[in-house]
Design a protein around this motif. Structure first.
Motif, PDB file in Angstrom:
ATOM      1  N   ARG A 184       4.590 -40.507   3.448  1.00  8.64           N
ATOM      2  CA  ARG A 184       3.303 -40.789   2.825  1.00  8.64           C
ATOM      3  C   ARG A 184       2.239 -40.979   3.899  1.00  8.64           C
ATOM      4  O   ARG A 184       2.511 -41.588   4.940  1.00  8.64           O
ATOM      5  CB  ARG A 184       3.423 -42.036   1.966  1.00  8.64           C
ATOM      6  N   PRO A 185       1.021 -40.489   3.650  1.00 10.51           N
ATOM      7  CA  PRO A 185      -0.041 -40.655   4.655  1.00 10.51           C
ATOM      8  C   PRO A 185      -0.489 -42.114   4.739  1.00 10.51           C
ATOM      9  O   PRO A 185      -0.443 -42.863   3.765  1.00 10.51           O
ATOM     10  CB  PRO A 185      -1.171 -39.764   4.138  1.00 10.51           C
ATOM     11  N   THR A 186      -0.969 -42.468   5.928  1.00 10.07           N
ATOM     12  CA  THR A 186      -1.515 -43.818   6.103  1.00 10.07           C
ATOM     13  C   THR A 186      -2.892 -43.875   5.437  1.00 10.07           C
ATOM     14  O   THR A 186      -3.439 -42.863   5.005  1.00 10.07           O
ATOM     15  CB  THR A 186      -1.662 -44.161   7.594  1.00 10.07           C
ATOM     16  N   ARG A 187      -3.459 -45.072   5.398  1.00  5.28           N
ATOM     17  CA  ARG A 187      -4.774 -45.242   4.780  1.00  5.28           C
ATOM     18  C   ARG A 187      -5.824 -44.425   5.527  1.00  5.28           C
ATOM     19  O   ARG A 187      -6.659 -43.764   4.916  1.00  5.28           O
ATOM     20  CB  ARG A 187      -5.152 -46.716   4.752  1.00  5.28           C
ATOM     21  N   ASN A 188      -5.782 -44.429   6.861  1.00  2.00           N
ATOM     22  CA  ASN A 188      -6.760 -43.672   7.644  1.00  2.00           C
ATOM     23  C   ASN A 188      -6.597 -42.163   7.435  1.00  2.00           C
ATOM     24  O   ASN A 188      -7.587 -41.438   7.335  1.00  2.00           O
ATOM     25  CB  ASN A 188      -6.640 -44.008   9.128  1.00  2.00           C
ATOM     26  N   GLU A 189      -5.359 -41.690   7.414  1.00  2.00           N
ATOM     27  CA  GLU A 189      -5.124 -40.262   7.180  1.00  2.00           C
ATOM     28  C   GLU A 189      -5.637 -39.852   5.805  1.00  2.00           C
ATOM     29  O   GLU A 189      -6.273 -38.800   5.661  1.00  2.00           O
ATOM     30  CB  GLU A 189      -3.634 -39.943   7.294  1.00  2.00           C
ATOM     31  N   LEU A 190      -5.366 -40.674   4.811  1.00  2.00           N
ATOM     32  CA  LEU A 190      -5.820 -40.367   3.456  1.00  2.00           C
ATOM     33  C   LEU A 190      -7.342 -40.320   3.390  1.00  2.00           C
ATOM     34  O   LEU A 190      -7.923 -39.429   2.757  1.00  2.00           O
ATOM     35  CB  LEU A 190      -5.266 -41.395   2.479  1.00  2.00           C
ATOM     36  N   LEU A 197     -12.314 -37.020   3.065  1.00  2.00           N
ATOM     37  CA  LEU A 197     -13.608 -36.612   3.615  1.00  2.00           C
ATOM     38  C   LEU A 197     -13.644 -35.113   3.921  1.00  2.00           C
ATOM     39  O   LEU A 197     -14.644 -34.442   3.653  1.00  2.00           O
ATOM     40  CB  LEU A 197     -13.926 -37.407   4.876  1.00  2.00           C
ATOM     41  N   VAL A 198     -12.554 -34.592   4.475  1.00  2.00           N
ATOM     42  CA  VAL A 198     -12.489 -33.158   4.777  1.00  2.00           C
ATOM     43  C   VAL A 198     -12.636 -32.339   3.502  1.00  2.00           C
ATOM     44  O   VAL A 198     -13.383 -31.349   3.460  1.00  2.00           O
ATOM     45  CB  VAL A 198     -11.178 -32.814   5.516  1.00  2.00           C
ATOM     46  N   VAL A 199     -11.973 -32.742   2.440  1.00  2.00           N
ATOM     47  CA  VAL A 199     -12.048 -32.006   1.170  1.00  2.00           C
ATOM     48  C   VAL A 199     -13.463 -32.075   0.606  1.00  2.00           C
ATOM     49  O   VAL A 199     -14.018 -31.061   0.147  1.00  2.00           O
ATOM     50  CB  VAL A 199     -11.018 -32.557   0.159  1.00  2.00           C
ATOM     51  N   ILE A 200     -14.081 -33.257   0.627  1.00  2.00           N
ATOM     52  CA  ILE A 200     -15.432 -33.406   0.080  1.00  2.00           C
ATOM     53  C   ILE A 200     -16.431 -32.557   0.870  1.00  2.00           C
ATOM     54  O   ILE A 200     -17.269 -31.860   0.288  1.00  2.00           O
ATOM     55  CB  ILE A 200     -15.846 -34.893   0.056  1.00  2.00           C
ATOM     56  N   VAL A 201     -16.332 -32.587   2.200  1.00  2.00           N
ATOM     57  CA  VAL A 201     -17.239 -31.784   3.031  1.00  2.00           C
ATOM     58  C   VAL A 201     -17.017 -30.298   2.775  1.00  2.00           C
ATOM     59  O   VAL A 201     -17.980 -29.530   2.609  1.00  2.00           O
ATOM     60  CB  VAL A 201     -17.060 -32.137   4.522  1.00  2.00           C
ATOM     61  N   PHE A 202     -15.765 -29.860   2.723  1.00  2.00           N
ATOM     62  CA  PHE A 202     -15.465 -28.447   2.491  1.00  2.00           C
ATOM     63  C   PHE A 202     -16.004 -27.983   1.140  1.00  2.00           C
ATOM     64  O   PHE A 202     -16.634 -26.928   1.039  1.00  2.00           O
ATOM     65  CB  PHE A 202     -13.957 -28.201   2.568  1.00  2.00           C
ATOM     66  N   VAL A 203     -15.783 -28.760   0.104  1.00  2.00           N
ATOM     67  CA  VAL A 203     -16.263 -28.378  -1.229  1.00  2.00           C
ATOM     68  C   VAL A 203     -17.789 -28.343  -1.256  1.00  2.00           C
ATOM     69  O   VAL A 203     -18.384 -27.432  -1.850  1.00  2.00           O
ATOM     70  CB  VAL A 203     -15.697 -29.349  -2.302  1.00  2.00           C
ATOM     71  N   THR A 204     -18.443 -29.291  -0.596  1.00  2.00           N
ATOM     72  CA  THR A 204     -19.906 -29.299  -0.547  1.00  2.00           C
ATOM     73  C   THR A 204     -20.438 -28.064   0.172  1.00  2.00           C
ATOM     74  O   THR A 204     -21.384 -27.415  -0.300  1.00  2.00           O
ATOM     75  CB  THR A 204     -20.403 -30.577   0.150  1.00  2.00           C
TER      76      THR A 204
END
Length: 85
Positions: free
Chosen positions: A44-50, A55-62
């Motif tokens: 499972r990813p850590t809190r920072n990785e998540l 953020l990467v997904v939100i920026v990419f979609v934008t």
């Protein structure tokens, strides 16, 4: 002369480990235990990785929305010029 079959085949209903209900229960138990074993292997990813992944997904979609909107606006202006609307 006459040969008898003694123990060559199990009786009907006793083949492959018992009645169908007990085989079903055993199969379900095996299935659940295999699911639990596989879930123990999940990393499972850590809190920072998540947070970073989000953020990467939100920026990419934008960015993709901006590109598609720009192309849509450009094509609509081009169609307006070509067909004179």
């Amino acid at each position: 002369m006459g040969q008898t079959r003694t123990g060559s085949r199990p009786a009907q209903g006793r083949e492959r480990g018992g009645n169908p209900v007990s085989r079903l229960v055993r199969a379900l138990g095996l299935f659940v235990s295999q699911i639990i074993d596989e879930l123990r292997k999940v990393v499972r990813p850590t809190r920072n990785e998540l947070w970073n992944y989000t953020l990467v997904v939100i920026v990419f979609v934008t960015v993709m929305m901006a590109v598609v909107s720009g192309l849509d606006l450009g094509f609509s202006k081009l169609v307006g010029v070509v067909f004179g609307s």
